[in-house]
Design a protein around this motif. Sequence first.
Motif, short mmCIF file in Angstrom:
data_model
loop_
_atom_site.label_atom_id
_atom_site.label_comp_id
_atom_site.label_asym_id
_atom_site.label_seq_id
_atom_site.Cartn_x
_atom_site.Cartn_y
_atom_site.Cartn_z
N TYR A 127 0.86 -1.19 0.00
CA TYR A 127 0.00 0.00 0.00
C TYR A 127 0.89 1.24 0.00
O TYR A 127 1.76 1.40 0.87
CB TYR A 127 -0.91 0.00 1.22
N ASP B 278 1.27 5.68 -0.73
CA ASP B 278 0.51 6.93 -0.69
C ASP B 278 0.19 7.37 -2.12
O ASP B 278 0.56 6.70 -3.08
CB ASP B 278 1.28 8.01 0.08
N ARG B 279 -0.47 8.48 -2.25
CA ARG B 279 -0.92 8.92 -3.58
C ARG B 279 0.24 9.20 -4.53
O ARG B 279 0.10 9.09 -5.74
CB ARG B 279 -1.78 10.19 -3.43
N ASP C 54 -3.09 1.97 7.47
CA ASP C 54 -4.33 2.71 7.79
C ASP C 54 -4.16 3.59 9.00
O ASP C 54 -5.07 4.36 9.34
CB ASP C 54 -5.49 1.72 8.00
N GLU D 107 -2.96 6.85 6.73
CA GLU D 107 -3.56 7.19 5.46
C GLU D 107 -4.93 6.53 5.36
O GLU D 107 -5.13 5.40 5.82
CB GLU D 107 -2.67 6.72 4.31
N GLN D 108 -5.88 7.27 4.80
CA GLN D 108 -7.22 6.70 4.62
C GLN D 108 -7.17 5.64 3.52
O GLN D 108 -6.54 5.83 2.49
CB GLN D 108 -8.20 7.80 4.23
N PRO D 109 -7.85 4.49 3.75
CA PRO D 109 -7.81 3.40 2.76
C PRO D 109 -8.19 3.85 1.36
O PRO D 109 -7.62 3.36 0.38
CB PRO D 109 -8.81 2.38 3.33
N GLY D 110 -9.10 4.74 1.24
CA GLY D 110 -9.53 5.16 -0.09
C GLY D 110 -8.48 5.96 -0.83
O GLY D 110 -8.57 6.12 -2.05
N MET D 111 -7.52 6.49 -0.11
CA MET D 111 -6.47 7.30 -0.73
C MET D 111 -5.21 6.48 -1.04
O MET D 111 -4.24 7.01 -1.58
CB MET D 111 -6.08 8.46 0.21
N ARG E 224 -2.65 0.57 -4.40
CA ARG E 224 -2.31 -0.84 -4.15
C ARG E 224 -1.41 -1.35 -5.29
O ARG E 224 -1.78 -1.25 -6.46
CB ARG E 224 -3.57 -1.69 -4.06
#
Length: 803
Positions: free
Chosen positions: A655, A657-658, A666, A669-673, A676
């Motif tokens: 996982y 970051d952007r 988690d 960082e928010q899972p949706g951001m 993968r």
Amino acid sequence: MGSGSKIVYWTSEALCVVLFLWFWFALPKQLFTSPTSYVVEAGRGELLSASIAGDGQWRFPASDREVPEKYMRCLLAFEDKRFFSHPGIDVLAMGRAIRQNIKARTVVSGGSTITMQVIRLSRRQSRTVRQKLTEMILALRLELRHSKAEILKLYAANAPFGSNVVGLDAAAWRYYGRPAERLSWGEMATLAVLPNSPSLVRPGRNAGLLVRKRNRLLDKLVESGVVDKATADLSKLEPIPGAPKALPQHAPHLLNRFKREYASLSKEGVGTTRITTTVDYDLQLKLSDLLKRYQNRYRSNGINNIAALVLNVKQGSVAAYVGNIFKPEDKELESHVDMISAARSPGSTLKPLLYACMLSDGFILPKTLIPDIPTQISGYSPQNYDLGYDGAIPADQALSRSLNIPAVKMLQTYRYQRFYDKLKQFGLSTLNRPPDHYGLSLILGGSEVTLWDLSAAYLGMARTLNHFNDHKGRYNPHDYDAPVYLKKAGDKVFARDKRLKDEETSLSSVTDFGSIWNTFNAMEEVMRPGEEGLWEQFSSSQRLAWKTGTSFGFRDAWAIGLTPDHLVCIWVGNADGEGRPGLTGIDVAAPVLFDVFRQLPAGPWFKMPKQMMKTYTACKQSGYKAGEYCTDRMQMHGSPAGEKTGLCPYHKLVYLDRTGRHRVTDACEQPGMMLRRPWFILPPAMAYYYKSKHSEYTEPPALMPGCEEESSQQMMEMIYPKNNAMVYIPVELDGSPGKLVLDATHRYTSAEIHWHIDEEYVGTTQHRHQLALQPKPGRHTLTLVDNNGLRLVQVFTVLNKAL
């Protein structure tokens, strides 16, 4: 008829019955019981080797071949011209002899037929009138039991030829150095007259008398129209033999093997000491000369002995057997020792067998990654030949490169007890101690094998693969039978291949078809020595599965290679076990192997048993079955048992970051951001060495500051010593105490590691995490702490002993 007449009648009848029974059973079942020479012939009847009989006579066993035409003509003209017309007694010859003896007032002629002479030779009785009458009666009985051709064979095999030579075959070799079938009319005439008075007329003595007897016989042959006068005149110019010649010794070690095994072979129906083998005569001689040339070259380095065995794979038979160079005049060479039967350390030659077993039992796929890192197992520390490490290597490459550490890792997974049992099934007869005696060293030459057994194991694999289509996917249990070298012994013919019914075949074997196919293809990739390394550039080159081996201390050098048609195994070393620098399989045995294969016809490669194999989708980087995170995949054919192997453990989901520059959890960082990404991640110690050989390998990005770190086991790993290891402190050349080099690795090369022993700080490392210390004997606790506070704790024991 009165009572007295009846008594006379019945007495006469009874007497006739008794006489008939005596006549019928007067001859023993076996006429000649004297010991015979051991004689070993090649496949077409050429003499390879022979040894003197137990009573000191050169007496070859009777052959099933017909008596040579020339000898028969000479013998009949000299001894018994009406042989084919009389019933065993020649009345005319007997009458002539009686007249001559009466006239000369002494015995000048016996009038004996060849049949009577056979009886006399078998009985060895003094020459008296009574014995003569007995010989005549027994000759009649012999004629009823045997054909004329068989009686001639009995005479030719047992007639005395002077000195300690008995029989035509032995005489031809001892006096002329050739088989009887190749003798001239003059030579045959000489041998025909010898049995008439062997004690008086011997080659080398009484030469004039022998020449006169021979010439008179040649004149008789002219008179009877057997030969023309020109042939007879030329034959009279031929010299008579001098001193007896030595017999050929082209396969002395095979001869000795036959002697050792004669008792057990007798139970299989071998009732003669004369055998026709499966050996190719021309190949045997070429191989003997080739090995002598190599031995002359190697002897300058103190390497005295060399052996080679060539097997015909399809027949399962011996094509050439050179147990050693043969120089009996040089006692120091110990050339009498048959190194094909000698138990020696096999070096790395068992590695392909382990690879095949692991494939067949579902432990690995052909290209499964195997660890190749510094290893210590219960005080045992194997090393690769080049002293380097790959971190991780596909199993087939580990085999083709003959790396020791991956082999030990594989055996540790497979368990040496299981492999020990498999080696027994392969036919290795020298494993006479329990498995624990050998342990993991079993795969690196810690046991002993014979060249014969090792060849038989690979022969069984090759024959199994050749036969994959013969029994509808089932296995022939006789494929792993030992090679045969007997083609014929007397009237008994030995067949290697047995015709089996489907119900006599087996559903399983030591290894399955697919595993053998993968193993031979991995063995084909071994780098060939010298100019052979460019073999693929030549379309005429023979595809070859091969393996070398070198025992500890450079005592034994091995090379074994095979094709669907032939198997060749080479051993080089010293019979007394002395090691020599440079005595390695690749340097001294492999060149011989390829020279031998140049003497053999090339053929096609093994057919792929595709219908007996399973196709797997495998991860290209790890060789395991592809899991959901494997992005680079390949198709692979392997054993059906490979279905039991696990999914790739090295491809994991990471996982990010952007920006894709940091790993996150988690907690930060928010899972949706999160991004993968599948990532190929090796354990730290494997990765440390792997990336030095694979520039494409990249570690996952570092964690974003503030995120929870992974466990210390995922980030750091101790390379040496391992947890609970027992180690020695080495002694330097000058006698001073040495140091223990501690070695660790961190997933991130820029990280710092702070080292503590027994809670005492001893140093800090960065990039390359090695530390040399002198801990005291005893148990110690080692603590590693990186700059993020992660800890790795383990113990080791320093033994109170110097190396």
